[in-house]
Design a protein around this motif. Structure first.
Motif, short mmCIF file in Angstrom:
data_model
loop_
_atom_site.label_atom_id
_atom_site.label_comp_id
_atom_site.label_asym_id
_atom_site.label_seq_id
_atom_site.Cartn_x
_atom_site.Cartn_y
_atom_site.Cartn_z
N VAL A 183 2.42 -0.44 -2.12
CA VAL A 183 3.90 0.01 -1.94
C VAL A 183 3.89 -0.89 0.11
N SER A 184 5.00 -1.31 -0.36
CA SER A 184 5.97 -1.98 0.29
C SER A 184 6.84 -1.22 1.26
N VAL A 185 7.18 -0.89 2.23
CA VAL A 185 9.02 -0.67 3.45
C VAL A 185 8.26 -1.37 3.68
N ILE A 186 10.65 -1.58 3.94
CA ILE A 186 10.62 -2.60 4.78
C ILE A 186 12.48 -1.54 5.03
N ASN A 187 12.89 -2.63 6.23
CA ASN A 187 13.95 -1.96 6.76
C ASN A 187 14.08 -0.69 7.42
N TYR A 188 13.03 -0.12 8.03
CA TYR A 188 12.84 0.85 8.45
C TYR A 188 13.31 1.07 9.94
N THR A 189 14.07 2.35 9.70
CA THR A 189 14.38 2.34 11.46
C THR A 189 13.56 3.09 12.19
N ALA A 190 12.66 4.20 11.70
CA ALA A 190 11.98 4.96 12.40
C ALA A 190 10.21 4.24 12.10
N ILE A 191 10.25 5.17 10.96
CA ILE A 191 8.59 4.67 10.46
C ILE A 191 8.60 4.11 8.89
N ALA A 199 -4.15 19.76 10.59
CA ALA A 199 -3.56 20.34 11.83
C ALA A 199 -2.31 20.10 12.04
N ASN A 200 -1.27 19.43 11.46
CA ASN A 200 -0.15 18.53 11.97
C ASN A 200 -0.29 17.75 13.67
N LEU A 201 -1.18 16.25 13.42
CA LEU A 201 -1.14 15.99 14.04
C LEU A 201 0.04 15.17 13.96
N PRO A 202 0.25 14.61 14.86
CA PRO A 202 1.36 12.90 15.25
C PRO A 202 1.54 12.29 13.32
N PRO A 203 2.59 12.16 13.62
CA PRO A 203 1.89 10.56 11.64
C PRO A 203 1.13 9.75 12.63
N LEU A 204 0.51 9.32 10.95
CA LEU A 204 0.09 7.75 11.45
C LEU A 204 1.20 6.71 11.55
N GLN A 205 1.08 6.15 11.94
CA GLN A 205 1.96 4.92 12.71
C GLN A 205 1.60 3.30 12.67
N VAL A 206 1.29 2.85 11.23
CA VAL A 206 0.73 1.23 11.62
C VAL A 206 1.98 0.37 11.54
N ALA A 207 1.41 -0.36 12.83
CA ALA A 207 2.22 -1.67 13.41
C ALA A 207 3.80 -1.19 13.38
N CYS A 208 3.81 -1.72 14.53
CA CYS A 208 5.74 -1.51 14.72
C CYS A 208 6.74 -2.51 14.60
N ARG A 209 6.91 -2.99 13.41
CA ARG A 209 6.92 -4.13 12.34
C ARG A 209 7.95 -3.56 10.94
N LYS A 210 9.16 -4.42 10.79
CA LYS A 210 10.01 -4.36 10.04
C LYS A 210 9.31 -3.94 8.69
N THR A 211 8.62 -4.70 8.40
CA THR A 211 7.63 -4.56 6.88
C THR A 211 6.25 -4.21 6.98
N LEU A 212 5.60 -3.13 6.76
CA LEU A 212 4.80 -2.36 6.58
C LEU A 212 4.52 -2.66 4.52
N SER A 213 3.06 -2.63 4.77
CA SER A 213 2.62 -2.05 3.13
C SER A 213 0.99 -1.63 3.43
N TRP A 214 1.44 -1.24 2.12
CA TRP A 214 0.35 -0.39 1.95
C TRP A 214 -0.29 -0.14 0.95
N THR A 215 -1.88 0.00 0.84
CA THR A 215 -2.59 0.00 -0.54
C THR A 215 -3.47 0.85 -0.26
N ASN A 216 -3.73 1.59 0.03
CA ASN A 216 -4.53 2.85 0.34
C ASN A 216 -3.87 4.13 -0.49
N SER A 217 -5.04 4.71 -1.09
CA SER A 217 -4.89 6.38 -0.80
C SER A 217 -4.98 6.91 -0.42
N SER A 218 -3.95 8.29 -0.67
CA SER A 218 -4.55 9.02 0.73
C SER A 218 -5.76 9.83 0.13
#
Length: 218
Positions: A183-191, A199-218
């Motif tokens: 999945v590729s996520v583009i043009n987001y303004t938050a995450i 345990a309600n830990l802070p969300p995982l944030q991967v790089a502060c880029r305008k394009t983010l790709s994720w290839t693994n399953s949780s």
């Protein structure tokens, strides 16, 4: 001899009568094609196709819906919070869904697109409507139950379209067999992709880029 033959016919007749009394009885179809259903927009067509599935769900093939498509509602909206009813939704390569509503993928349900092509190739794209999509919202959320196993989105590009506070994919409840794949996520303004653990830990944030790709399953 004639008495025995008559008795046999009397015993067999009710069985024949039962089989002939329901000539239209057919097995429920666990595969529906969204382009064969009516609807004011593509997501309503998909909703109507989902409604035609058996009570435990099945597959909806929306690969007959091509081009630029409007979407006013969550295609899974009518099966949220209905455990046991899961749907595998297939979207076509070469289709772009512009949505005014967040998509929530229920427990056990899957969206499979035709490919992630953020650079403009022939893939599947889900775009937030810049004018009507709610601010500070995720375009896609995984899971509707407190603990949701199996909600998955794969092979798609999610375009947040610069909506203020937008998140590409979010979950605070996804469990085993769920997550994101290719999945590729583009043009987001938050995450781009935000996952909260139990345990309600802070969300995982991967790089502060305008394009983010994720290839693994949780």
């Amino acid at each position: 001899m004639s008495i025995l033959r008559t008795s046999a016919l009397l015993l067999l007749f009710p069985l024949g009568a039962i089989s002939q009394s329901n000539p239209d009885l057919k097995p429920l179809n666990k595969i529906q094609f969204a382009d064969q259903f009516p609807g004011a927009d593509a997501c309503i067509q998909i909703q109507n196709a989902i409604a035609a599935l058996p009570i435990n769900g099945g597959e909806v093939d929306a690969r007959g819906l091509l081009g630029f498509l409007d979407c006013s509602t969550n295609p899974f909206g009518k099966i949220l919070n209905k455990p046991g009813e899961s749907v595998h939704l297939y979207l076509a390569a070469g289709s772009t869904y512009t949505t005014s509503a967040p998509w929530v993928i229920p427990l056990g349900s899957v969206i499979t697109g035709g490919g992630s092509a953020p650079g403009g190739g022939r893939g599947t794209t889900l775009v937030a409507n810049r004018r009507s999509f709610p601010r500070n919202s995720a375009v896609v959320s995984l899971g509707d139950a407190v603990q949701s196993e199996g909600p998955l989105i794969e092979n798609i590009t999610i375009d947040c379209n610069h909506v203020p506070g937008s998140i590409g994919v979010f979950s605070d409840r996804v469990q085993e067999l769920g997550g994101v794949r290719n999945v590729s996520v583009i043009n987001y303004t938050a995450i781009g992709i935000a996952m909260l653990d139990q345990a309600n830990l802070p969300p995982l944030q991967v790089a502060c880029r305008k394009t983010l790709s994720w290839t693994n399953s949780s």
